[in-house]
Design a protein around this motif. Structure first.
Motif, PDB file in Angstrom:
ATOM      1  N   HIS A  80      10.477   4.928   9.603  1.00 35.10           N
ATOM      2  CA  HIS A  80      10.821   5.930  10.526  1.00 35.10           C
ATOM      3  C   HIS A  80      11.325   7.115   9.760  1.00 35.10           C
ATOM      4  O   HIS A  80      11.773   6.946   8.824  1.00 35.10           O
ATOM      5  N   PRO A  81      11.352   8.308  10.452  1.00 35.12           N
ATOM      6  CA  PRO A  81      12.055   9.377   9.815  1.00 35.12           C
ATOM      7  C   PRO A  81      13.609   8.955   9.578  1.00 35.12           C
ATOM      8  O   PRO A  81      14.360   8.371  10.183  1.00 35.12           O
ATOM      9  N   GLY A  82      14.042   9.409   8.107  1.00 37.33           N
ATOM     10  CA  GLY A  82      15.187   8.874   7.725  1.00 37.33           C
ATOM     11  C   GLY A  82      15.214   7.611   6.855  1.00 37.33           C
ATOM     12  O   GLY A  82      16.157   7.292   6.280  1.00 37.33           O
ATOM     13  N   GLY A  83      14.062   6.848   7.238  1.00 40.06           N
ATOM     14  CA  GLY A  83      13.937   5.581   6.413  1.00 40.06           C
ATOM     15  C   GLY A  83      13.542   5.730   5.149  1.00 40.06           C
ATOM     16  O   GLY A  83      13.593   6.567   4.435  1.00 40.06           O
ATOM     17  N   SER A  84      13.654   4.461   4.498  1.00 40.41           N
ATOM     18  CA  SER A  84      13.367   4.184   3.095  1.00 40.41           C
ATOM     19  C   SER A  84      11.963   3.319   2.974  1.00 40.41           C
ATOM     20  O   SER A  84      11.819   2.292   3.686  1.00 40.41           O
ATOM     21  N   LEU A  85      11.181   3.399   1.764  1.00 41.79           N
ATOM     22  CA  LEU A  85      10.194   2.741   1.323  1.00 41.79           C
ATOM     23  C   LEU A  85      10.146   2.804  -0.218  1.00 41.79           C
ATOM     24  O   LEU A  85      10.513   3.843  -0.851  1.00 41.79           O
ATOM     25  N   ARG A  86       9.659   1.721  -0.636  1.00 44.52           N
ATOM     26  CA  ARG A  86       9.628   1.669  -2.154  1.00 44.52           C
ATOM     27  C   ARG A  86       8.138   1.244  -2.569  1.00 44.52           C
ATOM     28  O   ARG A  86       7.675   0.226  -2.097  1.00 44.52           O
ATOM     29  N   LEU A  87       7.534   2.059  -3.362  1.00 48.18           N
ATOM     30  CA  LEU A  87       6.049   2.018  -3.629  1.00 48.18           C
ATOM     31  C   LEU A  87       6.076   1.435  -5.179  1.00 48.18           C
ATOM     32  O   LEU A  87       6.819   1.585  -5.912  1.00 48.18           O
ATOM     33  N   SER A  88       5.215   0.630  -5.305  1.00 48.91           N
ATOM     34  CA  SER A  88       4.931   0.057  -6.740  1.00 48.91           C
ATOM     35  C   SER A  88       3.443   0.553  -7.165  1.00 48.91           C
ATOM     36  O   SER A  88       2.592   0.400  -6.282  1.00 48.91           O
ATOM     37  N   CYS A  89       3.352   0.436  -8.527  1.00 54.74           N
ATOM     38  CA  CYS A  89       2.110   0.446  -9.044  1.00 54.74           C
ATOM     39  C   CYS A  89       2.121  -0.370 -10.544  1.00 54.74           C
ATOM     40  O   CYS A  89       2.807  -0.020 -11.279  1.00 54.74           O
ATOM     41  N   ALA A  90       1.193  -1.254 -10.267  1.00 59.13           N
ATOM     42  CA  ALA A  90       1.044  -2.311 -11.670  1.00 59.13           C
ATOM     43  C   ALA A  90       0.041  -1.911 -12.312  1.00 59.13           C
ATOM     44  O   ALA A  90      -0.942  -1.427 -11.694  1.00 59.13           O
ATOM     45  N   ALA A  91       0.275  -1.704 -13.541  1.00 61.11           N
ATOM     46  CA  ALA A  91      -0.955  -1.523 -14.718  1.00 61.11           C
ATOM     47  C   ALA A  91      -1.438  -2.574 -15.299  1.00 61.11           C
ATOM     48  O   ALA A  91      -0.445  -3.528 -15.723  1.00 61.11           O
ATOM     49  N   SER A  92      -2.489  -2.402 -15.848  1.00 64.43           N
ATOM     50  CA  SER A  92      -3.167  -3.542 -16.760  1.00 64.43           C
ATOM     51  C   SER A  92      -4.455  -3.062 -17.371  1.00 64.43           C
ATOM     52  O   SER A  92      -4.992  -1.781 -17.127  1.00 64.43           O
ATOM     53  N   GLY A  93      -5.076  -3.894 -18.288  1.00 60.55           N
ATOM     54  CA  GLY A  93      -6.333  -3.657 -18.988  1.00 60.55           C
ATOM     55  C   GLY A  93      -5.948  -2.300 -19.828  1.00 60.55           C
ATOM     56  O   GLY A  93      -6.978  -1.848 -19.936  1.00 60.55           O
ATOM     57  N   PHE A  94      -5.027  -2.379 -20.587  1.00 57.70           N
ATOM     58  CA  PHE A  94      -4.648  -1.637 -21.730  1.00 57.70           C
ATOM     59  C   PHE A  94      -5.924  -1.654 -22.573  1.00 57.70           C
ATOM     60  O   PHE A  94      -5.873  -2.850 -23.002  1.00 57.70           O
ATOM     61  N   THR A  95      -6.194  -0.689 -23.346  1.00 57.02           N
ATOM     62  CA  THR A  95      -7.135  -0.846 -24.367  1.00 57.02           C
ATOM     63  C   THR A  95      -6.368  -1.318 -25.680  1.00 57.02           C
ATOM     64  O   THR A  95      -5.080  -0.975 -25.763  1.00 57.02           O
ATOM     65  N   SER A  96      -6.972  -1.602 -26.635  1.00 59.36           N
ATOM     66  CA  SER A  96      -6.486  -2.094 -27.751  1.00 59.36           C
ATOM     67  C   SER A  96      -5.373  -1.043 -28.576  1.00 59.36           C
ATOM     68  O   SER A  96      -6.094   0.127 -28.633  1.00 59.36           O
ATOM     69  N   GLY A  97      -4.294  -1.302 -28.832  1.00 63.21           N
ATOM     70  CA  GLY A  97      -3.410  -0.409 -29.324  1.00 63.21           C
ATOM     71  C   GLY A  97      -2.269   0.098 -28.481  1.00 63.21           C
ATOM     72  O   GLY A  97      -1.643   0.838 -28.896  1.00 63.21           O
ATOM     73  N   PHE A  98      -2.851  -0.001 -27.166  1.00 64.75           N
ATOM     74  CA  PHE A  98      -1.778   0.928 -26.165  1.00 64.75           C
ATOM     75  C   PHE A  98      -1.091  -0.068 -25.342  1.00 64.75           C
ATOM     76  O   PHE A  98      -1.554  -1.083 -24.985  1.00 64.75           O
ATOM     77  N   THR A  99       0.029   0.291 -25.020  1.00 68.10           N
ATOM     78  CA  THR A  99       0.707  -0.740 -23.968  1.00 68.10           C
ATOM     79  C   THR A  99       1.304   0.056 -22.792  1.00 68.10           C
ATOM     80  O   THR A  99       0.852   1.425 -22.860  1.00 68.10           O
ATOM     81  N   PHE A 100       1.861  -0.208 -21.660  1.00 75.68           N
ATOM     82  CA  PHE A 100       2.233   0.498 -20.747  1.00 75.68           C
ATOM     83  C   PHE A 100       3.324   1.737 -21.377  1.00 75.68           C
ATOM     84  O   PHE A 100       3.218   2.780 -20.549  1.00 75.68           O
ATOM     85  N   SER A 101       4.170   1.732 -22.185  1.00 77.04           N
ATOM     86  CA  SER A 101       4.869   2.554 -22.732  1.00 77.04           C
ATOM     87  C   SER A 101       4.042   3.707 -23.408  1.00 77.04           C
ATOM     88  O   SER A 101       4.713   4.488 -23.996  1.00 77.04           O
ATOM     89  N   SER A 102       2.850   3.567 -23.457  1.00 77.13           N
ATOM     90  CA  SER A 102       1.887   4.470 -24.126  1.00 77.13           C
ATOM     91  C   SER A 102       1.517   5.453 -23.249  1.00 77.13           C
ATOM     92  O   SER A 102       1.089   6.732 -23.685  1.00 77.13           O
ATOM     93  N   TYR A 103       1.638   5.457 -21.974  1.00 76.26           N
ATOM     94  CA  TYR A 103       1.443   6.421 -20.912  1.00 76.26           C
ATOM     95  C   TYR A 103       2.518   6.879 -20.151  1.00 76.26           C
ATOM     96  O   TYR A 103       3.578   6.289 -19.789  1.00 76.26           O
ATOM     97  N   ALA A 104       2.524   8.495 -19.805  1.00 76.23           N
ATOM     98  CA  ALA A 104       3.326   8.878 -18.956  1.00 76.23           C
ATOM     99  C   ALA A 104       2.718   8.537 -17.553  1.00 76.23           C
ATOM    100  O   ALA A 104       1.382   8.343 -17.192  1.00 76.23           O
ATOM    101  N   MET A 105       3.579   8.219 -16.528  1.00 82.77           N
ATOM    102  CA  MET A 105       3.308   7.853 -15.108  1.00 82.77           C
ATOM    103  C   MET A 105       3.671   8.638 -14.199  1.00 82.77           C
ATOM    104  O   MET A 105       4.570   9.541 -14.319  1.00 82.77           O
ATOM    105  N   SER A 106       2.946   8.957 -13.161  1.00 79.09           N
ATOM    106  CA  SER A 106       3.055   9.993 -12.286  1.00 79.09           C
ATOM    107  C   SER A 106       2.733   9.454 -10.830  1.00 79.09           C
ATOM    108  O   SER A 106       1.940   8.593 -10.749  1.00 79.09           O
TER     109      SER A 106
END
Length: 118
Positions: free
Chosen positions: A12-38
């Protein structure tokens, strides 16, 4: 990299909601903290618009003027997840919300629908 958004729904207007985005499948040498998230959103008959970003270190956050002071982006590195906390929602916030991971390449999730209605 695979991104899966969740948490969308009806609020409802004025209400709150939290979205989540789960990441997986990183290529070798990369982790979640290798990426800027938007977060982006796209309302019917409108172009996709940027909502906000968090740097790969989590030290910098940026928001569109339309959501500043109402939305907050955060990460849980141990869960490879980025969140979008949306407070005081307005009807114009209704859209499909997409998560993006970016370093040298861009990766997108499939989107999650947010409906804001009384």
């Amino acid at each position: 990299v695979q991104l899966v958004e969740s948490g969308g729904g009806l609020v409802h207007p004025g209400g709150s909601l939290r979205l989540s985005c789960a990441a997986s499948g990183f290529t070798s040498g990369f982790t979640f903290s290798s990426y800027a998230m938007s977060w982006y959103r796209q309302a019917p008959a409108k172009e996709r618009e940027w909502v906000g970003s968090i740097s790969n270190t989590g030290g910098n956050r940026f928001y569109a003027d339309s959501v500043k002071s109402r939305f907050t982006i955060s990460t849980a590195n141990a869960k490879n997840t980025v969140y979008l906390q949306m407070n005081n929602q307005k009807p114009e916030d209704a859209a499909v919300y997409y998560c993006q991971a970016k370093n040298r390449n861009e990766y997108w999730g499939q989107g999650t629908q947010v409906t804001v209605s009384a």
